[in-house]
Design a protein around this motif. Structure first.
Motif, PDB file in Angstrom:
ATOM      1  N   UNK A  23       2.576  26.414 -11.189  1.00 45.18           N
ATOM      2  CA  UNK A  23       2.818  25.108 -10.575  1.00 45.18           C
ATOM      3  C   UNK A  23       1.531  24.283 -10.536  1.00 45.18           C
ATOM      4  N   UNK A  24       0.398  24.989 -10.658  1.00 46.16           N
ATOM      5  CA  UNK A  24      -0.904  24.326 -10.620  1.00 46.16           C
ATOM      6  C   UNK A  24      -1.585  24.320 -11.976  1.00 46.16           C
ATOM      7  N   UNK A  53       1.270  16.524 -14.619  1.00 43.81           N
ATOM      8  CA  UNK A  53      -0.105  16.472 -14.105  1.00 43.81           C
ATOM      9  C   UNK A  53      -0.636  17.821 -13.615  1.00 43.81           C
ATOM     10  N   UNK A  54      -0.265  18.895 -14.301  1.00 42.65           N
ATOM     11  CA  UNK A  54      -0.868  20.183 -13.988  1.00 42.65           C
ATOM     12  C   UNK A  54      -2.243  20.287 -14.649  1.00 42.65           C
ATOM     13  N   UNK A  58       2.661  19.977 -23.398  1.00 40.92           N
ATOM     14  CA  UNK A  58       3.273  18.669 -23.154  1.00 40.92           C
ATOM     15  C   UNK A  58       3.891  18.595 -21.757  1.00 40.92           C
ATOM     16  N   UNK A  59       4.591  19.632 -21.358  1.00 42.99           N
ATOM     17  CA  UNK A  59       5.205  19.643 -20.028  1.00 42.99           C
ATOM     18  C   UNK A  59       4.122  19.637 -18.951  1.00 42.99           C
ATOM     19  N   UNK A  60       3.095  20.466 -19.140  1.00 46.63           N
ATOM     20  CA  UNK A  60       2.013  20.500 -18.154  1.00 46.63           C
ATOM     21  C   UNK A  60       1.362  19.149 -17.959  1.00 46.63           C
ATOM     22  N   UNK A 115       1.440  29.683 -17.109  1.00 45.28           N
ATOM     23  CA  UNK A 115       2.839  29.823 -17.523  1.00 45.28           C
ATOM     24  C   UNK A 115       2.983  30.864 -18.637  1.00 45.28           C
ATOM     25  N   UNK A 116       1.933  31.037 -19.422  1.00 50.15           N
ATOM     26  CA  UNK A 116       1.962  32.089 -20.445  1.00 50.15           C
ATOM     27  C   UNK A 116       2.173  33.454 -19.805  1.00 50.15           C
TER      28      UNK A 116
END
Length: 246
Positions: free
Chosen positions: A196-197, A177-178, A171-173, A202-203
């Motif tokens: 960031x991309x 717009x990642x 949801x955050x990604x 992020x995992x």
């Protein structure tokens, strides 16, 4: 059952007791009458606020409170500190990609004190509540001094793990717009992770390491269980996108 072995040892016995009530549906049933009133006041206040992003809405806060109550009971900590700190830990809205994100927890702690002062809460607890809120954040980098602060941090971090953690990460990604993953190397086998991309990165930067940073024995047990699920999710994703994960 997740914890069948080793129950002769004290630490494991504590973990077993914790897991036995992990799925309590109504944790505020264990609260005193005064804390039930505080619980309602905090919920009403938090529900009136604007939240930072889609993964830090009222449902996130309610889950953190639920886990914090359970951890507080398991660790025999001060519920009068843990409860308001858990409710108010995200009461200032700062987006994940905002330059002031590292200051958010301290800003939330300041705002929390304004609120609990307005309802005539016990002033002798203000410093401990402020610390528990300010220190809960990864980005704040504040050294934790109390078990109550450990509990609030553990409860918040727990919500980044398991099925709900996967959902919140996605949801955050999407909200910022990642891209979901790097098509050349989705699982960061031969490149440095860049969350960031790419959301999946992020995992590898954070989520899969959270269990190691848990403070309390009770939280470590549940965090490990949820992290196992996240590894299984990545294996399933690997099979669906046709990439080899090492």
């Amino acid at each position: 059952m997740f914890c069948k072995v080793g129950i002769k040892h004290g630490k494991v016995r504590i973990i077993y007791r914790f897991i036995s009530f992990w799925n309590l549906i109504v944790p505020d049933a264990v609260l005193s009458p005064d804390l039930k009133i505080l619980n309602s006041q905090c919920r009403e206040f938090i529900a009136s606020l604007v939240h930072a992003d889609v993964a830090h809405d009222i449902t996130h806060i309610e889950r953190v409170v639920r886990v914090a109550i359970q951890l507080c009971n398991a660790e025999q900590a001060n519920m009068s500190v843990v409860l308001p700190a858990a409710w108010m830990h995200d009461c200032v809205a700062v987006a994940k990609n905002h330059p002031d994100r590292a200051k958010a927890s301290t800003m939330a702690a300041d705002k929390a004190l304004e609120f609990i002062k307005s309802i005539n809460y016990d002033e002798s607890l203000f410093d401990e509540i402020h610390h528990a809120i300010a220190a809960h954040s990864f980005s704040a980098n504040i050294k934790i001094k109390t078990v109550e602060a450990q509990i609030v941090q553990d409860a918040d971090r727990m919500d980044a793990l398991g099925a709900i953690g996967v959902s919140r990460c996605m949801k955050v990604g999407g909200s910022i717009s990642r891209l979901l993953y790097n098509p050349e190397d989705p699982f960061c086998v031969e490149r440095e992770a860049d969350d960031k991309t790419y959301t999946l990165d992020h995992f590898f930067i954070k989520l899969l390491h959270i269990a190691d940073s848990m403070n309390t024995p009770s939280a470590k047990a549940e965090a490990n269980r949820r992290t196992t699920y996240m590894h299984e999710f990545l294996e399933q994703l690997k099979s669906e996108i046709g990439e080899q994960r090492e």
